[in-house]
Structures are given as structure tokens and as C-alpha cells.
Design a protein around this motif. Structure first.
Motif: not given
Length: 152
Positions: A76-95
Motif C-alpha cells: 500500500r505504501r509503495v503502490f497505493g491502495l489499489a495493489e492490496p485490494l487487487r491481491r485480496g480480490m485475487e485471493m478470494r477468487i482463487v480460494g
């Protein structure tokens, strides 16, 4: 601003709090604060109030979650708020998807989640010593019949 903690905080209490004598106490009215009212509240157990487990055990339980929070905070500090949200969505989709055990999913682990968590190149105890030797492997079609309740 959140702190970048490497280890999870200790959740172990160091003392037991006693109730005051101002009438809001659940102790007997004529008894001092330290006396537990056994007839109303049952036997007192200080071991449950103090949590008799080792302090390191509590920290180890929360180790993976703390490391995940640290990683997401860094992203979040390096790339902004979008990166952790995107990774969280990917993990929910895959799981969320069901995957057959014949392809290596189920109790052993999930390759997609391992890749997203960064554990695809590590070899841990659970990767080698799985309980697949005692399990009977069923075919893909039998597993689909069980999942869809097709017992004819």
C-alpha cells in the motif's frame, strides 16, 4: 499511521482486574472485592482469566496473519491502495472455487494460493508429509457425484 510490526503483539494478560465496591460489583454485597460469589457465579478459575499458555504460543498463532498484514501495508505504501485490494480480490477468487482432489487440491494445498502468497518456491513440512498415504484417492467422476449428491 499503522506500525510495521515484524512479530504479532502479545495478547497475553499479565494481571486480573477486580471489580470495585460501588454496588456495580457482581460479588456478594457484604464481601470484599477479592471474594468470588460462588453461589451466583460458580467456581472461580483464575487459570482461564490468566490464560496459562506460553506467550510465544499466542504470537506463533498470529504469525502468518501479521506477516500478511505487513506485506499488504508495504504494498500500500509503495503502490497505493489499489495493489492490496487487487491481491485480496485475487485471493478470494482463487480460494472460492472448488477444485478436485485428483488434481492435487483439497487437504494438501492450493497451488494458486501458494503462488499469490509467495510460497510456491518453498518446501515445508506439510508439503512433504501429507496424509495422502492413508486416504483413498477417489476418481474425478466419483468426487463430482458426491459433490452434486448424485447417489443413484
Amino acid at each position: 499511521m499503522s506500525a510495521l510490526r515484524l512479530a504479532p503483539p502479545s495478547a497475553q494478560p499479565t494481571s486480573i482486574s477486580h471489580t470495585p465496591l460501588d454496588g456495580s460489583s457482581k460479588n456478594a454485597p457484604s464481601a470484599p472485592t477479592a471474594v468470588h460469589d460462588t453461589l451466583r457465579h460458580g467456581l472461580s478459575n483464575t487459570s482461564t482469566a490468566l490464560n496459562s499458555s506460553h506467550p510465544l504460543e499466542n504470537r506463533l498463532k498470529n504469525w502468518d496473519a501479521q506477516q500478511e498484514k505487513l506485506k499488504m501495508e508495504g504494498l500500500r505504501r509503495v503502490f497505493g491502495l489499489a495493489e492490496p485490494l487487487r491481491r485480496g480480490m485475487e485471493m478470494r477468487i482463487v480460494g472460492a472455487d472448488w477444485r478436485p482432489k485428483v488434481l492435487g487440491y483439497g487437504a494438501g494445498g492450493d497451488l494458486h494460493l501458494d503462488i499469490l502468497r509467495g510460497r510456491d518456491e518453498s518446501c515445508e513440512w506439510e508439503d512433504v508429509f501429507t496424509d495422502t498415504l492413508t486416504e483413498t484417492t477417489i476418481s474425478f467422476h466419483d468426487e463430482m457425484e458426491q459433490k452434486l449428491n448424485m447417489k443413484w
